[in-house]
Design an enzyme around this catalytic site. Structure first.
Site, mmCIF file in Angstrom:
data_model
loop_
_atom_site.group_PDB
_atom_site.id
_atom_site.type_symbol
_atom_site.label_atom_id
_atom_site.label_comp_id
_atom_site.label_asym_id
_atom_site.label_seq_id
_atom_site.Cartn_x
_atom_site.Cartn_y
_atom_site.Cartn_z
ATOM 1 N N TYR A 59 -15.204 17.900 -16.096
ATOM 2 C CA TYR A 59 -15.545 16.484 -16.251
ATOM 3 C C TYR A 59 -16.710 16.189 -15.312
ATOM 4 O O TYR A 59 -16.701 16.613 -14.147
ATOM 5 C CB TYR A 59 -14.327 15.626 -15.902
ATOM 6 C CG TYR A 59 -14.585 14.150 -15.949
ATOM 7 C CD1 TYR A 59 -14.724 13.499 -17.167
ATOM 8 C CD2 TYR A 59 -14.692 13.401 -14.785
ATOM 9 C CE1 TYR A 59 -14.966 12.135 -17.224
ATOM 10 C CE2 TYR A 59 -14.929 12.043 -14.833
ATOM 11 C CZ TYR A 59 -15.070 11.411 -16.047
ATOM 12 O OH TYR A 59 -15.308 10.069 -16.088
ATOM 13 N N ARG A 84 0.837 -1.208 0.000
ATOM 14 C CA ARG A 84 0.000 0.000 0.000
ATOM 15 C C ARG A 84 0.872 1.258 0.000
ATOM 16 O O ARG A 84 0.511 2.279 -0.575
ATOM 17 C CB ARG A 84 -0.975 -0.028 1.190
ATOM 18 C CG ARG A 84 -1.917 1.157 1.241
ATOM 19 C CD ARG A 84 -3.291 0.848 1.866
ATOM 20 N NE ARG A 84 -3.200 0.014 3.063
ATOM 21 C CZ ARG A 84 -2.775 0.443 4.256
ATOM 22 N NH1 ARG A 84 -2.396 1.693 4.423
ATOM 23 N NH2 ARG A 84 -2.715 -0.378 5.277
ATOM 24 N N LYS A 131 -7.009 6.996 -19.962
ATOM 25 C CA LYS A 131 -7.250 7.511 -21.316
ATOM 26 C C LYS A 131 -5.984 7.398 -22.175
ATOM 27 O O LYS A 131 -5.495 6.306 -22.374
ATOM 28 C CB LYS A 131 -7.783 8.936 -21.208
ATOM 29 C CG LYS A 131 -8.876 9.108 -20.142
ATOM 30 C CD LYS A 131 -10.155 8.339 -20.458
ATOM 31 C CE LYS A 131 -11.148 8.297 -19.307
ATOM 32 N NZ LYS A 131 -11.513 9.577 -18.729
ATOM 33 N N ASP A 153 -6.576 19.444 -14.782
ATOM 34 C CA ASP A 153 -6.862 18.101 -15.272
ATOM 35 C C ASP A 153 -6.324 18.056 -16.701
ATOM 36 O O ASP A 153 -6.906 18.637 -17.618
ATOM 37 C CB ASP A 153 -8.376 17.850 -15.224
ATOM 38 C CG ASP A 153 -8.757 16.447 -15.704
ATOM 39 O OD1 ASP A 153 -7.962 15.844 -16.450
ATOM 40 O OD2 ASP A 153 -9.854 15.977 -15.334
#
Ligand SMILES: *Cc1c(COP(=O)(O)O)cnc(C)c1O
Length: 373
Positions: free
Chosen positions: A99, A47, A196, A171
């Protein structure tokens, strides 16, 4: 070093033990301690860190020209981590056409938690300045925007935020660091949905935040990453780094194809409006030419006749797959108003297109037959 070279070599080194040129996939959740209690490898528990994730972060820090990169399991987990660096009572300025998931996160999850948000037209720097409040701590931008592909002046917004003592974040998912370097333009943070273009093959989900400087914010992001554990699995990090190797060459082809498609649509009598900053008449053209290396692979167009006609055109397309998301090799088309629901700002006749890596002639021919010429 040039971007293409960095994209191939960043975060990579042949394995000193096996000589493997490509990175090994490290699935181990735990790492051995030395007799004195230290962790000689620099790893303790999955983690906190993992070699595949660390290689991806190192590559992204180099590509975005930042001091620290922090990987997450999704773009939204990355965005959430940035909001989590703020405190209840703080205020965020975000774009009206952010978004959809970002706006939803602010409205439905962070508002009840005490984070205040104003949504403004980011292409208007006066509107950004007017929205400032004494507790404004973050100005969040997204350019080019969704779904009208509007271009925001990143240097302008960064200067306004800095003057107000607020963080600025971009972003950068749609542009990618190949086309746009927000940190170089003065932004404090660059965020990505690596789902993406960065991974680039529509087969892995991930997110990233790159900070221009080490310091409190980068530390908070890193602490939140390891405390919450919304991290990419080793194979996801491995796949994303593999995608990055070809990013510049894929982006060149996405841009060239999008330009050909946009040019065709702009001249078509059955199309009311085309949104693509690569077109000289687009309102974002001059700014995009200044702050981006090229106009990107995303565009949208509006057909007269609203939802019925938009659905009809999308249904007749053969090469463009009707699906959400973007940035993969295959061209995708999407009716945004119906997927976004009630709060949508997308016109009913608008179709958003992720222009893929097929041949431009085939894409144009498919649009021509679907529009009925
Ligand atoms: C897809 C996307 C996101 C969300 O990323 P996920 O990886 O789906 O969580 C955020 N911003 C933009 C611009 C996107 O396209």
């Amino acid at each position: 070093m040039k971007f293409e070279t960095l994209a191939v070599h960043a975060g990579a080194a042949p394995d000193p033990v096996t000589g493997a040129v490509m990175p090994a996939l490290h699935l181990s959740t735990t790492f051995v301690r030395a007799p004195d209690g230290s962790f000689p490898s620099g790893y303790a528990y999955i983690r906190d860190a993992n070699p595949n994730r660390r290689a991806l972060e190192a590559a992204m820090a180099q590509l975005e020209e930042g001091a620290a990169a922090v990987a997450f399991a999704s773009g939204m987990a990355a965005t959430m981590a940035v909001f989590q660096t703020l405190a209840p009572g703080d205020h965020v300025i975000a774009p009206l056409d952010a978004y959809f998931g970002t706006a939803k996160l602010l409205r439905e999850h962070f508002a009840p938690w005490g984070l205040e948000a104003s949504f403004v037209d980011m292409t208007d720097l006066g509107a950004v300045r007017a929205a400032l409040r004494p507790r404004t701590r973050l100005v969040w931008t997204e350019t080019p925007s969704n779904p009208t592909i509007a271009v925001t002046d990143l240097a302008g917004v960064a200067a306004i935020a800095k003057e107000a003592g607020a963080l600025s974040a971009c972003d950068n998912t749609w542009a990618t660091p190949f086309l746009q370097r927000p940190l170089r333009l003065g932004m404090d943070l660059a965020m990505h949905s690596t789902t993406k273009y960065l991974s680039g093959h529509s087969d892995v989900m991930g997110g990233m935040v790159v900070a221009r400087e080490q310091g409190r914010v980068a530390e908070r992001l890193r602490a939140f990453q390891s405390a919450g554990g919304a991290v990419p699995a080793p194979f996801d990090a491995w796949l994303t780094l593999r995608g990055i190797r070809t990013l510049p060459w894929r982006m060149r082809a996405h841009c060239a194809n999008a330009r050909a498609v946009a040019t065709f649509l702009a001249e078509h009598p059955g199309v009311e409006r085309v949104h693509y900053p690569g077109l000289p008449r687009d309102p974002g053209h001059a700014l995009a030419a200044k702050q981006m290396a090229d106009a990107g692979g995303m565009l949208s167009f509006v057909v007269p006749g609203g939802r019925t006609r938009a659905f009809e055109v999308a249904a007749r397309l053969r090469l463009f797959t009707r699906a959400t998301s973007l940035g993969g090799p295959e061209s995708l088309v999407e009716h945004r108003a119906s997927i976004e629901g009630e709060r949508t700002r997308a016109p009913e006749g608008l179709l958003r297109v992720s222009v893929g890596l097929e041949h431009a002639d085939d894409l144009v021919a498919d649009l021509a037959q679907a529009l009925g010429t």
